[in-house]
Design an enzyme around this catalytic site. Structure first.
Site, mmCIF file in Angstrom:
data_model
loop_
_atom_site.group_PDB
_atom_site.id
_atom_site.type_symbol
_atom_site.label_atom_id
_atom_site.label_comp_id
_atom_site.label_asym_id
_atom_site.label_seq_id
_atom_site.Cartn_x
_atom_site.Cartn_y
_atom_site.Cartn_z
ATOM 1 N N CYS A 10 0.851 -1.191 0.000
ATOM 2 C CA CYS A 10 0.000 0.000 0.000
ATOM 3 C C CYS A 10 0.891 1.246 0.000
ATOM 4 O O CYS A 10 1.679 1.419 -0.929
ATOM 5 C CB CYS A 10 -0.957 -0.061 1.185
ATOM 6 N N ASP A 57 -8.503 -2.100 -8.512
ATOM 7 C CA ASP A 57 -7.876 -1.030 -7.731
ATOM 8 C C ASP A 57 -7.747 0.209 -8.611
ATOM 9 O O ASP A 57 -6.655 0.587 -9.030
ATOM 10 C CB ASP A 57 -6.505 -1.506 -7.235
ATOM 11 N N HIS A 88 -7.481 -3.981 -3.746
ATOM 12 C CA HIS A 88 -6.371 -3.352 -3.033
ATOM 13 C C HIS A 88 -6.283 -3.993 -1.650
ATOM 14 O O HIS A 88 -7.291 -4.271 -1.029
ATOM 15 C CB HIS A 88 -6.626 -1.847 -2.906
#
Length: 181
Positions: A10, A57, A88
């Site tokens: 991330c 995503d 995600h």
């Protein structure tokens, strides 16, 4: 020993891409669903990249075409995998429905193979159980990394060779990243 690699999830994935543009000694970088490096900085990348993206995503994936075009134009060595049907944070086993075990297992096996190929060592061991998940950065064989303000999490038994202070150019947040080989 000079063999430095980075893996991030991330925000940490974006930091891996940023780090690749700033640390020429970095040999291998594995961002999981991270934001791309700035296109004008891509020619500075010397590391080999293994890029993992979730198929679902839109925010992160919107930057893939420009990033990939810049990587190709600069001759950067990279592999890209998009895990169709994954969201995600697919590698984060605490993310509820977004966790995708099949995608996570495949991405992780590819990551380990990539790191072993690009960070050769006579002794290569992961200590400490399951790898850390989304929302923070960790580095190959590093001992600690900043997770939340004021809180460090021990990841492995080995002591890191060095720490690199960083600050996000977007959010202004910062911390320390452990680098080791």
């Amino acid at each position: 020993n000079g063999r430095i690699g980075a893996v991030g999830f991330c925000y940490g994935g974006g930091v891996c891409n940023f780090l690749a543009t700033r640390v020429p000694e970095l040999l291998a970088s594995v961002p999981f669903y991270g934001g791309p490096a700035a296109a004008e900085d891509v020619p500075k990348i010397k590391a080999k990249l293994l890029l993992h993206y979730a198929g679902n995503d839109p925010r992160i994936n919107a930057g893939i075409p420009e990033f990939e075009g810049a990587l190709k134009a600069a001759g950067v060595s990279y592999e890209k995998f998009v895990y169709e049907g994954a969201e995600h944070s697919f590698n984060n086993d605490t993310a509820g429905a977004r966790y995708n075990k099949a995608a996570a297992d495949l991405a992780w096996s590819r990551t380990i193979a990539f790191l072993k190929a690009n960070l050769p060592a006579s002794h290569w061991t992961w200590h400490g159980g399951a790898p850390p998940q989304a929302g923070f950065v960790w580095y190959v064989l590093a001992m600690t990394t900043r997770v939340d303000p004021g809180r460090d999490t021990t990841l492995v038994e080995n002591t890191p060779i060095a720490y690199l202070d960083f600050a996000s150019p977007v959010s202004g947040l910062g911390g320390k990243m452990g680098l080791a080989a």
